[in-house]
Motif scaffolding. Structure first.
Motif, PDB file in Angstrom:
ATOM      1  N   ASP A   1       0.875  -1.272  -0.102  1.00 35.25           N
ATOM      2  CA  ASP A   1       0.073   0.002  -0.049  1.00 35.25           C
ATOM      3  C   ASP A   1       0.978   1.320   0.025  1.00 35.25           C
ATOM      4  OD1 ASP A   1      -2.270   1.787   0.089  1.00 35.25           O
ATOM      5  OD2 ASP A   1      -2.323   1.447   2.380  1.00 35.25           O
ATOM      6  N   ALA A   2       1.303   1.727  -1.356  1.00 34.30           N
ATOM      7  CA  ALA A   2       1.814   3.215  -1.330  1.00 34.30           C
ATOM      8  C   ALA A   2       1.372   3.767  -2.544  1.00 34.30           C
ATOM      9  CB  ALA A   2       3.398   2.664  -1.535  1.00 34.30           C
ATOM     10  N   PRO A   3       1.725   5.224  -2.699  1.00 36.76           N
ATOM     11  CA  PRO A   3       1.289   5.773  -3.781  1.00 36.76           C
ATOM     12  C   PRO A   3       2.066   5.465  -4.929  1.00 36.76           C
ATOM     13  CG  PRO A   3       1.821   7.319  -1.876  1.00 36.76           C
ATOM     14  CD  PRO A   3       2.171   5.993  -1.459  1.00 36.76           C
ATOM     15  N   LEU A   4       1.456   5.791  -6.122  1.00 32.84           N
ATOM     16  CA  LEU A   4       2.376   5.313  -7.246  1.00 32.84           C
ATOM     17  C   LEU A   4       2.958   6.259  -7.908  1.00 32.84           C
ATOM     18  CD1 LEU A   4       2.860   3.061  -9.511  1.00 32.84           C
ATOM     19  CD2 LEU A   4       0.883   3.929 -10.855  1.00 32.84           C
ATOM     20  N   THR A   5       4.317   6.524  -7.073  1.00 33.54           N
ATOM     21  CA  THR A   5       5.161   7.485  -7.802  1.00 33.54           C
ATOM     22  C   THR A   5       6.518   6.872  -7.507  1.00 33.54           C
ATOM     23  OG1 THR A   5       5.514   8.348  -5.570  1.00 33.54           O
ATOM     24  CG2 THR A   5       3.547   9.423  -6.683  1.00 33.54           C
ATOM     25  N   PHE A   6       7.512   7.571  -8.310  1.00 36.90           N
ATOM     26  CA  PHE A   6       8.873   7.064  -8.423  1.00 36.90           C
ATOM     27  C   PHE A   6       9.437   7.053  -6.926  1.00 36.90           C
ATOM     28  CE2 PHE A   6       8.498   7.903 -13.012  1.00 36.90           C
ATOM     29  CZ  PHE A   6       8.911   6.481 -13.472  1.00 36.90           C
ATOM     30  N   SER A   7       8.943   8.051  -6.109  1.00 38.67           N
ATOM     31  CA  SER A   7       9.644   8.550  -4.982  1.00 38.67           C
ATOM     32  C   SER A   7       9.137   7.437  -3.994  1.00 38.67           C
ATOM     33  CB  SER A   7       9.153   9.760  -4.288  1.00 38.67           C
ATOM     34  OG  SER A   7       9.494  10.790  -5.279  1.00 38.67           O
ATOM     35  N   SER A   8       7.889   7.165  -3.916  1.00 34.33           N
ATOM     36  CA  SER A   8       7.216   5.977  -3.067  1.00 34.33           C
ATOM     37  C   SER A   8       7.785   4.492  -3.518  1.00 34.33           C
ATOM     38  CB  SER A   8       6.005   6.108  -3.255  1.00 34.33           C
ATOM     39  OG  SER A   8       5.254   7.379  -2.802  1.00 34.33           O
ATOM     40  N   LEU A   9       7.808   4.366  -4.841  1.00 30.66           N
ATOM     41  CA  LEU A   9       8.362   3.176  -5.238  1.00 30.66           C
ATOM     42  C   LEU A   9       9.750   2.749  -4.820  1.00 30.66           C
ATOM     43  CD1 LEU A   9       6.889   3.008  -9.067  1.00 30.66           C
ATOM     44  CD2 LEU A   9       6.166   1.429  -6.993  1.00 30.66           C
ATOM     45  N   ASN A  10      10.532   3.753  -4.895  1.00 31.10           N
ATOM     46  CA  ASN A  10      11.938   3.552  -4.366  1.00 31.10           C
ATOM     47  C   ASN A  10      12.181   3.283  -3.106  1.00 31.10           C
ATOM     48  OD1 ASN A  10      12.896   4.126  -6.882  1.00 31.10           O
ATOM     49  ND2 ASN A  10      13.475   6.425  -6.586  1.00 31.10           N
ATOM     50  N   ALA A  11      11.167   3.811  -2.196  1.00 27.24           N
ATOM     51  CA  ALA A  11      10.976   3.571  -0.652  1.00 27.24           C
ATOM     52  C   ALA A  11      10.576   1.924  -0.333  1.00 27.24           C
ATOM     53  CB  ALA A  11      10.038   4.522   0.059  1.00 27.24           C
ATOM     54  N   VAL A  12       9.967   1.582  -1.234  1.00 29.23           N
ATOM     55  CA  VAL A  12       9.544   0.150  -0.814  1.00 29.23           C
ATOM     56  C   VAL A  12       9.841  -0.802  -2.005  1.00 29.23           C
ATOM     57  CG1 VAL A  12       7.304   0.652   0.017  1.00 29.23           C
ATOM     58  CG2 VAL A  12       7.338   0.500  -2.411  1.00 29.23           C
ATOM     59  N   ALA A  13      11.079  -0.620  -2.638  1.00 25.94           N
ATOM     60  CA  ALA A  13      11.555  -1.203  -3.793  1.00 25.94           C
ATOM     61  C   ALA A  13      11.891  -2.854  -3.328  1.00 25.94           C
ATOM     62  CB  ALA A  13      12.909  -0.343  -4.502  1.00 25.94           C
ATOM     63  N   GLY A  14      12.627  -2.866  -2.452  1.00 29.14           N
ATOM     64  CA  GLY A  14      12.944  -4.307  -1.970  1.00 29.14           C
ATOM     65  C   GLY A  14      11.874  -5.120  -1.702  1.00 29.14           C
ATOM     66  N   GLN A  15      10.429  -4.755  -1.459  1.00 26.27           N
ATOM     67  CA  GLN A  15       9.515  -5.392  -1.408  1.00 26.27           C
ATOM     68  C   GLN A  15       8.802  -5.823  -2.740  1.00 26.27           C
ATOM     69  OE1 GLN A  15       6.811  -4.057   1.694  1.00 26.27           O
ATOM     70  NE2 GLN A  15       8.526  -2.479   2.202  1.00 26.27           N
ATOM     71  N   LEU A  16       9.152  -5.214  -3.665  1.00 28.75           N
ATOM     72  CA  LEU A  16       8.517  -5.433  -4.993  1.00 28.75           C
ATOM     73  C   LEU A  16       8.766  -6.712  -5.681  1.00 28.75           C
ATOM     74  CD1 LEU A  16       8.942  -1.935  -6.447  1.00 28.75           C
ATOM     75  CD2 LEU A  16       7.005  -2.742  -5.326  1.00 28.75           C
ATOM     76  N   ASP A  17       7.805  -7.239  -6.394  1.00 28.53           N
ATOM     77  CA  ASP A  17       7.965  -8.368  -7.051  1.00 28.53           C
ATOM     78  C   ASP A  17       9.111  -8.717  -8.076  1.00 28.53           C
ATOM     79  OD1 ASP A  17       6.494 -11.336  -7.365  1.00 28.53           O
ATOM     80  OD2 ASP A  17       7.292 -10.557  -9.450  1.00 28.53           O
ATOM     81  N   PRO A  18      10.148  -9.280  -7.874  1.00 33.31           N
ATOM     82  CA  PRO A  18      11.259  -8.920  -8.927  1.00 33.31           C
ATOM     83  C   PRO A  18      11.032  -9.562 -10.339  1.00 33.31           C
ATOM     84  CG  PRO A  18      11.794 -10.738  -7.503  1.00 33.31           C
ATOM     85  CD  PRO A  18      10.482 -10.108  -7.244  1.00 33.31           C
ATOM     86  N   ILE A  19      10.129 -10.366 -10.639  1.00 32.36           N
ATOM     87  CA  ILE A  19      10.149 -10.996 -11.899  1.00 32.36           C
ATOM     88  C   ILE A  19       9.110  -9.890 -12.673  1.00 32.36           C
ATOM     89  CG2 ILE A  19       8.637 -12.699 -13.209  1.00 32.36           C
ATOM     90  CD1 ILE A  19       9.177 -14.513 -11.146  1.00 32.36           C
ATOM     91  N   TRP A  20       8.227  -9.218 -12.036  1.00 31.78           N
ATOM     92  CA  TRP A  20       7.273  -8.308 -12.930  1.00 31.78           C
ATOM     93  C   TRP A  20       8.440  -6.995 -12.895  1.00 31.78           C
ATOM     94  CZ3 TRP A  20       3.474  -9.345 -15.699  1.00 31.78           C
ATOM     95  CH2 TRP A  20       2.624 -10.570 -15.305  1.00 31.78           C
ATOM     96  N   LEU A  21       9.147  -6.804 -12.144  1.00 35.99           N
ATOM     97  CA  LEU A  21      10.027  -5.436 -12.228  1.00 35.99           C
ATOM     98  C   LEU A  21      10.934  -5.588 -13.398  1.00 35.99           C
ATOM     99  CD1 LEU A  21      11.312  -4.161  -8.866  1.00 35.99           C
ATOM    100  CD2 LEU A  21      10.067  -2.987 -10.550  1.00 35.99           C
ATOM    101  N   LYS A  22      11.628  -6.905 -13.613  1.00 37.19           N
ATOM    102  CA  LYS A  22      12.500  -7.099 -14.771  1.00 37.19           C
ATOM    103  C   LYS A  22      11.537  -7.130 -15.915  1.00 37.19           C
ATOM    104  CE  LYS A  22      15.507 -10.313 -12.597  1.00 37.19           C
ATOM    105  NZ  LYS A  22      16.083 -11.667 -12.534  1.00 37.19           N
ATOM    106  N   ALA A  23      10.374  -7.694 -15.942  1.00 40.03           N
ATOM    107  CA  ALA A  23       9.355  -7.622 -17.250  1.00 40.03           C
ATOM    108  C   ALA A  23       9.390  -6.069 -17.540  1.00 40.03           C
ATOM    109  CB  ALA A  23       8.343  -8.277 -17.092  1.00 40.03           C
ATOM    110  N   GLY A  24       8.956  -5.423 -16.455  1.00 37.66           N
ATOM    111  CA  GLY A  24       8.624  -3.952 -16.810  1.00 37.66           C
ATOM    112  C   GLY A  24       9.687  -3.048 -17.300  1.00 37.66           C
ATOM    113  N   PHE A  25      10.922  -3.286 -16.790  1.00 34.40           N
ATOM    114  CA  PHE A  25      12.058  -2.681 -17.415  1.00 34.40           C
ATOM    115  C   PHE A  25      12.326  -3.182 -18.698  1.00 34.40           C
ATOM    116  CE2 PHE A  25      16.567  -1.986 -18.167  1.00 34.40           C
ATOM    117  CZ  PHE A  25      16.692  -0.731 -17.719  1.00 34.40           C
ATOM    118  N   ILE A  26      12.174  -4.223 -19.287  1.00 30.58           N
ATOM    119  CA  ILE A  26      12.444  -4.703 -20.635  1.00 30.58           C
ATOM    120  C   ILE A  26      11.494  -3.876 -21.601  1.00 30.58           C
ATOM    121  CG2 ILE A  26      11.831  -6.423 -22.290  1.00 30.58           C
ATOM    122  CD1 ILE A  26      14.572  -6.654 -21.096  1.00 30.58           C
TER     123      ILE A  26
END
Length: 475
Positions: A175-200
């Motif tokens: 539960d965090a706002p969808l901003t780069f600032s907030s995402l960076n704060a919770v980055a360690g909790q994000l799902d790595p598979i979807w993050l990798k797909a998103g970056f591609i």
């Protein structure tokens, strides 16, 4: 209010569409001056966002904003004289779209919400397309459709990448706002598979707009057909905005512990871009397309520097600044060559040093600067990237980097020498005008000035930009 930075040129651009051309020219210069003033106020922290959930003044955003605003002012001064010489059709559309282009690019630099960033980058496509088609030729129409189609497909893929990043958060029920600032704060909790797909998808999507190969195919056509002031903005400002989208997601990947994954992808695309640009620059018959492929190469240089990290990352950010200054100057000089000889073909030019001596100085100095010769800033930026690759043991990358730099220089040098010194007729279509000379000189002198002395405020913002990725001036 921070949002005034992009609202001002958008409103004034809309007004310029309906006003007489004589007033529109005045609005163009006034808007450029006011925008630079607002940008400086943003740098000084005197402007706060009215919508903090969507906009913020990040260090990397402020840096790109300042570069964009600075070069826009001198491109606008050049454009006034350029429009007088060309008797451009639909001049009110050109002025209006130039200001709307500035506004949308400024929105990109201040966006903190991934979807707002995506909307702003898509908007840059829509408002800049008429600038490419302004001459209404068959070639301009083809270039415009190619630009809109390829960039829109790329941006659609980037939108999918943004959705994947939101999935990386939703799957873990964060539960965090969808901003780069907030995402960076919770980055360690994000799902790595979807993050990798998103970056591609972000890399391919925004990389299309950034001009990275093999998604670069719109860029040479668009730059060759657009009027020179628009080409200078496309290369000197728009490509940086697309890079900003990739950079923000790369930071997120790094904070999430996936920096090695995104770094290798950046380096791969960077090397491919440099090599492709080098191949197409060899025997290039169109000097504006030559400059376009040079932009592809330099975006590759930036991608490689960011991917390597450390001191190379500092070099990449320096490269972004100096490439914008020098390449904008080169496109303005190319505009003078086009006005003087009436052709974009290298074989129909020559003896620039004697026929247009002031333009020759700017054009040849710009070539030296973009090729990495001192006292221009690209010399130090490329040297730092080479040092960074050496420090981190990236010897294969280093070899490819140096080979591509040599390939590009060899191809471009032959063409520039042909334009500057080859025999040509004595007939010229227009004479040199100081309003079309001074902007190029100022942009080049700014690059030299920043090479000799970096203001403390700019240095601190660059350090703030790279420190989250572990970049530093010490490696």
């Amino acid at each position: 209010m921070l949002e005034f930075v992009f609202l001002l040129p958008i409103v004034m651009g809309g007004a310029a569409f309906f006003l007489p051309v004589s007033l529109g020219r005045g609005i163009l210069i006034v808007a450029a001056l006011l925008h630079l003033q607002l940008t400086v106020m943003g740098w000084l922290g005197k402007l706060d966002p009215y919508f903090p959930d969507y906009f913020s003044s990040s260090p990397e955003g402020l840096l790109v904003l300042l570069v964009t605003s600075f070069i826009f002012l001198f491109i606008s001064i050049y454009a006034i004289s350029y429009m007088n010489e060309t008797e451009m059709q639909s001049e009110h559309i050109f002025i209006s779209c130039m200001l709307l282009f500035l506004g949308t690019m400024s929105m990109v630099t201040l966006a903190d919400h991934p979807i707002v960033l995506w909307i702003a980058i898509e908007a840059t496509t829509l408002v800049s397309a008429p600038l490419i088609f302004i001459n209404r030729s068959k070639e301009a129409l083809e270039a415009t459709w190619k630009y809109v189609l390829i960039c829109s497909v790329g941006i659609a893929l980037a939108l999918l990448g943004c959705f994947f990043i939101t999935l990386a958060m939703d799957i873990k029920e964060i539960d965090a706002p969808l901003t780069f600032s907030s995402l960076n704060a919770v980055a360690g909790q994000l799902d790595p598979i979807w993050l990798k797909a998103g970056f591609i998808f972000i890399m391919i999507g925004f990389g299309t707009k950034m001009g990275l190969a093999p998604m670069h195919t719109w860029l040479p056509d668009a730059h060759s057909q657009a009027p020179s002031p628009a080409s200078a903005l496309l290369s000197g400002a728009l490509l940086n905005c697309a890079f900003l989208g990739i950079y923000k997601v790369h930071v997120l990947m790094h904070v999430a512990g996936l920096g090695a994954y995104s770094s290798n992808i950046l380096i791969g695309f960077g090397l491919v871009s440099m090599f492709v640009a080098g191949i197409f620059i060899l025997n290039q018959p169109d000097y504006k397309r030559l400059l376009a492929y040079s932009s592809v190469e330099n975006m590759g240089v930036i991608a490689i520097g960011v991917g390597i990290g450390g001191i190379a990352l500092y070099g990449a950010i320096l490269h972004l600044i100096h490439h914008s200054l020098i390449k904008s100057s080169l496109f303005l000089s190319a505009g003078n060559i086009l006005l003087g000889f009436g052709s974009r073909l290298v074989k129909k030019t020559g003896n620039l040093a004697r026929l247009f001596p002031k333009t020759f100085v700017a054009f040849f100095a710009g070539f030296a600067g973009v090729s990495g010769f001192p006292p221009f800033g690209i010399f130090i930026s490329e040297l730092l990237i080479i040092m960074g690759a050496f420090q981190r043991g990236r010897f294969v990358v280093l070899a490819g980097f140096i080979f591509c730099l040599t390939l590009v220089f060899a191809g471009a040098a032959r063409i520039v020498m042909r334009i500057s010194f080859a025999n040509a007729g004595e007939d010229v279509l227009v004479e040199e005008r100081m309003l079309r000379i001074i902007p190029s000189y100022v942009l080049l002198l700014t690059s030299i000035g920043l090479f000799l002395w970096m203001p403390e405020t700019i240095f601190e913002v660059i350090i703030d930009t790279i420190k989250v990725l572990g970049g530093s001036v010490n490696g």
